[in-house]
Design a protein around this motif. Structure first.
Motif, short mmCIF file in Angstrom:
data_model
loop_
_atom_site.label_atom_id
_atom_site.label_comp_id
_atom_site.label_asym_id
_atom_site.label_seq_id
_atom_site.Cartn_x
_atom_site.Cartn_y
_atom_site.Cartn_z
N THR A 1 6.55 -6.19 1.50
CA THR A 1 7.41 -5.49 0.53
C THR A 1 8.19 -4.36 1.19
O THR A 1 9.30 -4.05 0.76
N LEU A 2 7.65 -3.76 2.25
CA LEU A 2 8.39 -2.73 2.98
C LEU A 2 9.70 -3.32 3.51
O LEU A 2 10.77 -2.74 3.32
N TRP A 3 9.61 -4.49 4.14
CA TRP A 3 10.81 -5.12 4.69
C TRP A 3 11.77 -5.52 3.57
O TRP A 3 12.98 -5.36 3.68
N GLU A 4 11.22 -6.03 2.48
CA GLU A 4 12.05 -6.42 1.34
C GLU A 4 12.87 -5.23 0.83
O GLU A 4 14.06 -5.35 0.57
N LYS B 1 -3.20 -3.20 2.30
CA LYS B 1 -3.80 -3.38 0.98
C LYS B 1 -2.71 -3.45 -0.08
O LYS B 1 -2.72 -4.30 -0.96
N GLY B 2 -1.77 -2.53 0.01
CA GLY B 2 -0.64 -2.54 -0.91
C GLY B 2 -0.98 -2.01 -2.29
O GLY B 2 -2.04 -1.47 -2.53
N GLY B 3 -0.04 -2.21 -3.18
CA GLY B 3 -0.19 -1.75 -4.55
C GLY B 3 0.04 -2.89 -5.52
O GLY B 3 -0.27 -4.04 -5.21
N HIS B 4 0.62 -2.57 -6.66
CA HIS B 4 0.80 -3.60 -7.69
C HIS B 4 1.83 -4.67 -7.29
O HIS B 4 1.86 -5.74 -7.87
N ASN B 5 2.66 -4.40 -6.28
CA ASN B 5 3.63 -5.39 -5.81
C ASN B 5 3.14 -6.16 -4.59
O ASN B 5 3.89 -6.92 -4.00
N GLY B 6 1.90 -5.93 -4.20
CA GLY B 6 1.36 -6.62 -3.03
C GLY B 6 1.36 -5.72 -1.81
O GLY B 6 1.70 -4.54 -1.90
N PRO B 7 1.00 -6.29 -0.66
CA PRO B 7 0.93 -5.48 0.56
C PRO B 7 2.30 -5.02 1.03
O PRO B 7 3.27 -5.78 0.97
N ALA B 8 2.38 -3.78 1.48
CA ALA B 8 3.63 -3.24 2.00
C ALA B 8 3.99 -3.92 3.31
O ALA B 8 5.16 -4.19 3.58
N VAL B 9 2.98 -4.22 4.13
CA VAL B 9 3.21 -4.86 5.42
C VAL B 9 2.21 -6.00 5.60
O VAL B 9 1.02 -5.81 5.46
N VAL B 10 2.73 -7.18 5.88
CA VAL B 10 1.91 -8.33 6.25
C VAL B 10 2.19 -8.56 7.74
O VAL B 10 3.26 -9.06 8.09
#
Length: 70
Positions: free
Chosen positions: A23-26, A6-15
């Motif tokens: 964003t986790l990988w980023e 689902k993620g937060g304001h920056n989008g999903p943490a994991v796709v």
């Protein structure tokens, strides 16, 4: 994993299957860790990247599963 997807304001943490969109990988790739926090090794980062590429499957810890007779 639902929260990560689902993620937060920056989008999903994991796709799942797409590290470049996660964003986790980023964050791991750019070493954007808070000051004083330990950094992951290259091998640890590779493990996370491969996990995302392979679908980011996650299973609850056995201790949080309902008790059932074998």
């Amino acid at each position: 994993v639902k929260r990560m997807a689902k993620g937060g304001h920056n989008g999903p943490a994991v796709v799942p299957g797409k590290p470049a969109e996660s964003t986790l990988w980023e964050q791991l790739e750019t070493d954007a860790m808070p000051e004083g926090e330990k950094k992951l090794t290259a091998a640890q980062k590779d493990t996370v990247r491969r996990w995302i590429e392979q679908g980011a499957k996650y299973q609850k810890h056995w201790a949080f599963e309902p008790i059932a007779r074998p």
